[in-house]
Scaffold this motif. Structure first.
Motif, short mmCIF file in Angstrom:
data_model
loop_
_atom_site.label_atom_id
_atom_site.label_comp_id
_atom_site.label_asym_id
_atom_site.label_seq_id
_atom_site.Cartn_x
_atom_site.Cartn_y
_atom_site.Cartn_z
N GLU A 52 -28.79 33.25 -8.81
CA GLU A 52 -28.12 34.45 -9.29
C GLU A 52 -26.90 34.77 -8.43
OE1 GLU A 52 -31.98 36.74 -11.17
OE2 GLU A 52 -31.24 37.38 -9.22
N LYS A 54 -24.46 38.02 -7.56
CA LYS A 54 -24.38 39.48 -7.67
C LYS A 54 -22.93 39.91 -7.47
CE LYS A 54 -26.60 43.71 -6.21
NZ LYS A 54 -27.67 44.31 -5.43
N ILE A 60 -25.74 41.24 -12.14
CA ILE A 60 -26.32 39.99 -11.67
C ILE A 60 -26.32 39.00 -12.83
CG2 ILE A 60 -28.38 38.85 -10.76
CD1 ILE A 60 -29.15 41.53 -9.48
#
Length: 94
Positions: A52, A54, A60
């Motif tokens: 992921e 951010k 995200i």
């Protein structure tokens, strides 16, 4: 003659994501491969797909989602160019 090759194992997305989380929390790809009997190349691919990112605004996205957005952006840019070529004398070009 019997074919002794294994058929490829299928893993669902939740399992893949859990392996990626373990990797992100400090487990090495080698140890995960040994512990779960998974090819290192599969783990590396999953990390690339499911890690992921951010953003500053709290959004995200996974690498896969970013890749899909990039592909869509290219498609929209191409469509935009086509539309601009169709309307050479539009009010936007004066």
């Amino acid at each position: 003659m019997v074919d002794k090759r294994k058929s490829p194992r299928k893993f669902d997305d939740e399992f893949k994501k859990s392996i990626v989380k373990l990797y992100e929390n400090g487990k090495s790809q080698n140890s995960l491969a040994k512990e779960y009997g998974i090819a290192i190349s599969s783990i590396a691919r999953w990390v690339k797909q499911y890690s992921e990112v951010k953003f500053d605004d709290g959004t995200i996205l996974t690498a896969r989602q970013i890749q899909q957005l990039q592909k869509r952006n290219v498609q929209l840019e191409e469509e935009n160019l086509i539309l601009k070529k169709r309307l050479p004398y539009s009010r936007h070009t004066r």
